[in-house]
Scaffold this active site. Structure first.
Site, mmCIF file in Angstrom:
data_model
loop_
_atom_site.group_PDB
_atom_site.id
_atom_site.type_symbol
_atom_site.label_atom_id
_atom_site.label_comp_id
_atom_site.label_asym_id
_atom_site.label_seq_id
_atom_site.Cartn_x
_atom_site.Cartn_y
_atom_site.Cartn_z
ATOM 1 N N ASN A 1 -29.381 49.071 -82.604
ATOM 2 C CA ASN A 1 -28.215 49.763 -82.057
ATOM 3 C C ASN A 1 -27.114 49.834 -83.111
ATOM 4 O OD1 ASN A 1 -28.141 46.909 -81.669
ATOM 5 N ND2 ASN A 1 -26.488 47.104 -80.177
ATOM 6 N N GLU B 1 -23.020 50.522 -83.132
ATOM 7 C CA GLU B 1 -21.822 50.704 -82.297
ATOM 8 C C GLU B 1 -20.703 51.399 -83.071
ATOM 9 O OE1 GLU B 1 -20.898 46.848 -80.618
ATOM 10 O OE2 GLU B 1 -22.669 46.961 -79.299
ATOM 11 N N CYS C 1 -27.996 53.521 -78.993
ATOM 12 C CA CYS C 1 -28.898 52.428 -78.631
ATOM 13 C C CYS C 1 -30.097 52.358 -79.579
ATOM 14 C CB CYS C 1 -29.437 52.632 -77.218
ATOM 15 S SG CYS C 1 -28.235 52.384 -75.912
ATOM 16 N N GLU D 1 -33.254 51.972 -78.839
ATOM 17 C CA GLU D 1 -34.432 52.718 -78.372
ATOM 18 C C GLU D 1 -34.368 54.185 -78.804
ATOM 19 O OE1 GLU D 1 -32.469 50.688 -76.658
ATOM 20 O OE2 GLU D 1 -33.513 49.795 -74.943
ATOM 21 N N CYS E 1 -31.405 50.859 -71.067
ATOM 22 C CA CYS E 1 -30.364 51.508 -70.249
ATOM 23 C C CYS E 1 -30.891 52.834 -69.697
ATOM 24 C CB CYS E 1 -29.098 51.717 -71.072
ATOM 25 S SG CYS E 1 -29.180 53.125 -72.200
ATOM 26 N N CYS F 1 -31.469 55.699 -72.239
ATOM 27 C CA CYS F 1 -32.700 55.511 -73.033
ATOM 28 C C CYS F 1 -33.940 55.782 -72.189
ATOM 29 C CB CYS F 1 -32.740 54.113 -73.626
ATOM 30 S SG CYS F 1 -31.545 53.910 -74.968
HETATM 31 N N1 THU Z 1 -28.073 48.682 -76.042
HETATM 32 C C1 THU Z 1 -29.231 49.125 -76.610
HETATM 33 O O1 THU Z 1 -29.355 49.217 -77.841
HETATM 34 N N2 THU Z 1 -30.245 49.458 -75.776
HETATM 35 C C2 THU Z 1 -30.183 49.405 -74.415
HETATM 36 O O2 THU Z 1 -31.094 49.858 -73.737
HETATM 37 C C3 THU Z 1 -29.057 48.764 -73.765
HETATM 38 C C4 THU Z 1 -27.851 48.585 -74.613
HETATM 39 C C5 THU Z 1 -26.969 48.344 -76.913
HETATM 40 C C6 THU Z 1 -25.842 49.342 -76.853
HETATM 41 C C7 THU Z 1 -24.648 48.489 -77.197
HETATM 42 O O3 THU Z 1 -24.550 48.430 -78.610
HETATM 43 C C8 THU Z 1 -25.015 47.116 -76.678
HETATM 44 O O4 THU Z 1 -26.421 47.098 -76.540
HETATM 45 C C9 THU Z 1 -24.377 46.747 -75.356
HETATM 46 O O5 THU Z 1 -24.483 47.765 -74.428
#
Ligand code: THU
Length: 139
Positions: A51, A53, A62, A64, A97, A100
């Site tokens: 991920n 940010e 994300c 995925e 999430c 994704c």
């Molecule tokens: N995150 C992911 O990389 N994948 C997911 O399916 C859920 C959330 C990341 C996004 C963000 O950087 C952190 O986790 C918290 O939401």
């Protein structure tokens, strides 16, 4: 649906290490969630990502979707990826999430699986149809 433990085990064997390595590159100064995800194409090439940010939180990408984007950008045909492994450091895996789930369902193979893992024994595994029933897939 109970997934075949051999299929889940094979996905973990091949993709857990690259997903874990990718999580080490996560840029997650706001959430602290260092997520890694990995997929493999039919020839065994692995695409892994983390991920990323943003200070403008909603722009966060994300792991995925980044892994799927890498695979597609490298020439993998949509609908051919059979498994994704998602890793989070610690003792509790996290499920993908909603955003994704949509993109995984669209870009991976029918019946493909998603497996989450962590540093402990806990794992979760689903088909993508279980993760996102009655998905919108366009026309
Ligand atoms: N995150 C992911 O990389 N994948 C997911 O399916 C859920 C959330 C990341 C996004 C963000 O950087 C952190 O986790 C918290 O939401």
């Amino acid at each position: 649906m109970a997934l075949d433990p051999e299929i889940v085990g094979a996905a973990l064997k091949r993709l857990r290490a690259p997903a874990k390595a990718a999580s080490g590159n996560a840029h997650a100064p706001y959430s602290g969630f260092h997520v890694g995800a990995a997929v493999a194409d039919a020839r065994g090439a692995v695409y892994a990502a983390c991920n990323v940010e943003s200070a403008s939180y909603g722009l966060t990408q994300c792991a995925e979707r980044n892994a799927l984007g890498s695979a597609i950008a490298a020439g993998v045909r949509p609908g051919t990826l059979e498994a994704m492994v998602i890793y989070l450091p610690g003792e509790e895996p996290i499920p993908p999430c909603g955003a994704c789930r949509q993109v995984m369902r669209e870009l991976m193979a029918p019946g493909a699986i998603a497996v989450t893992c962590c540093d402990g024994a806990a794992i979760q595994a689903w088909t993508l149809e279980e993760l996102l029933p009655d998905a919108f897939l366009g026309r």
